[in-house]
Design an enzyme around this catalytic site. Structure first.
Site, PDB file in Angstrom:
ATOM      1  CG  HIS A  78       4.187   3.344   8.298  1.00 14.54           C
ATOM      2  ND1 HIS A  78       3.515   2.452   8.813  1.00 14.54           N
ATOM      3  CD2 HIS A  78       5.121   3.866   8.835  1.00 14.54           C
ATOM      4  CE1 HIS A  78       3.278   2.983  10.278  1.00 14.54           C
ATOM      5  NE2 HIS A  78       4.192   3.511  10.109  1.00 14.54           N
ATOM      6  CD  GLU A 116       5.702   4.540  13.783  1.00 16.97           C
ATOM      7  OE1 GLU A 116       5.383   5.850  12.909  1.00 16.97           O
ATOM      8  OE2 GLU A 116       4.674   3.611  14.219  1.00 16.97           O
ATOM      9  CG  ASN A 152      -0.433   0.016   2.482  1.00 12.13           C
ATOM     10  OD1 ASN A 152       1.240  -0.064   2.738  1.00 12.13           O
ATOM     11  ND2 ASN A 152      -1.240   0.395   3.959  1.00 12.13           N
TER      12      ASN A 152
HETATM   13  P1  CMP Z   1       1.073   0.125   7.577  1.00 11.91           P
HETATM   14  O1  CMP Z   1       0.228   1.770   7.753  1.00 11.91           O
HETATM   15  O2  CMP Z   1       2.826   0.306   7.469  1.00 11.91           O
HETATM   16  O3  CMP Z   1       1.009  -0.484   9.287  1.00 11.91           O
HETATM   17  C1  CMP Z   1       0.688  -1.892   9.590  1.00 11.91           C
HETATM   18  C2  CMP Z   1       0.202  -2.562   7.638  1.00 11.91           C
HETATM   19  O4  CMP Z   1      -0.218  -3.623   7.728  1.00 11.91           O
HETATM   20  C3  CMP Z   1      -0.208  -1.512   7.105  1.00 11.91           C
HETATM   21  O5  CMP Z   1      -0.250  -0.639   6.279  1.00 11.91           O
HETATM   22  C4  CMP Z   1      -0.986  -2.671   5.710  1.00 11.91           C
HETATM   23  O6  CMP Z   1       0.195  -2.884   4.521  1.00 11.91           O
HETATM   24  C5  CMP Z   1      -0.100  -4.452   6.554  1.00 11.91           C
HETATM   25  N1  CMP Z   1      -1.738  -4.738   6.782  1.00 11.91           N
HETATM   26  C6  CMP Z   1      -2.935  -4.654   6.991  1.00 11.91           C
HETATM   27  N2  CMP Z   1      -3.390  -5.387   7.065  1.00 11.91           N
HETATM   28  C7  CMP Z   1      -3.260  -6.874   6.473  1.00 11.91           C
HETATM   29  C8  CMP Z   1      -3.167  -7.916   6.096  1.00 11.91           C
HETATM   30  N3  CMP Z   1      -4.876  -8.128   6.022  1.00 11.91           N
HETATM   31  N4  CMP Z   1      -2.881  -8.564   5.181  1.00 11.91           N
HETATM   32  C9  CMP Z   1      -1.016  -7.715   5.006  1.00 11.91           C
HETATM   33  N5  CMP Z   1      -0.989  -6.819   5.828  1.00 11.91           N
HETATM   34  C10 CMP Z   1      -1.825  -5.784   5.772  1.00 11.91           C
END
Ligand code: CMP
Length: 143
Positions: free
Chosen positions: A115, A126, A112
């Site tokens: 972060h 962090e 995605n």
């Molecule tokens: P981030 O903001 O980096 O913080 C935690 C991360 O976990 C989130 O973004 C997603 O990229 C990841 N994440 C959340 N849910 C899932 C999932 N079901 N499978 C894989 N990754 C996940």
């Protein structure tokens, strides 16, 4: 001034989106106070994502964030945490609105693009994990 930790993830770096993402935050009027292109060790990844260690996707999360370079940043501005979270859009790109970073560029919830800290406490934690005090600048002497 409120600060937050933002990180272009390996998918965003590989897709050459660093410039576009930095440009969005600059255009919004936020100030960059620290940045570095770096690789994350497994140890650092586990610390950073510690709150997710019981989740079924924890291993996947650590593997992905250590799979290639990331672009770690500290930004400051009024309500910077809330403002950047709005600009990033929802965690799952499928739900993120067009015009947001994840809405425009994100593919899956794992990949995605970016972060961002979700609270003052996580921002402080962090920033401390990724940056030494002397790696952050101040703009106090600007006239
Ligand atoms: P981030 O903001 O980096 O913080 C935690 C991360 O976990 C989130 O973004 C997603 O990229 C990841 N994440 C959340 N849910 C899932 C999932 N079901 N499978 C894989 N990754 C996940």
């Amino acid at each position: 001034m409120e600060k937050t930790f933002l990180m272009v993830k390996p998918d965003g770096v590989q897709r050459q989106l660093i410039g576009e993402i930095v440009s969005k935050f600059e255009s919004k009027g936020l100030q960059l106070v620290g940045s570095k292109l770096m690789s994350i060790s497994t140890d650092l990844a586990k610390q950073h994502y510690g709150e997710h260690k019981e989740r079924p996707f924890f291993g996947e999360l650590v593997d992905f964030i250590t799979s290639g370079p990331v672009f770690a940043m500290v930004w400051q501005g009024e309500n910077v945490i809330e403002v950047t979270r709005q600009m990033m859009g929802k965690t799952n790109p499928k739900e993120a609105l067009p015009g947001t970073i994840r809405g425009d560029f994100g593919v899956t919830v794992g990949k995605n693009i970016i972060h961002g800290s979700d609270s003052l406490e996580s921002a402080e934690r962090e920033i401390g994990l990724f940056f030494k005090e002397e790696e952050l600048v101040t703009y106090e002497k600007l006239i």
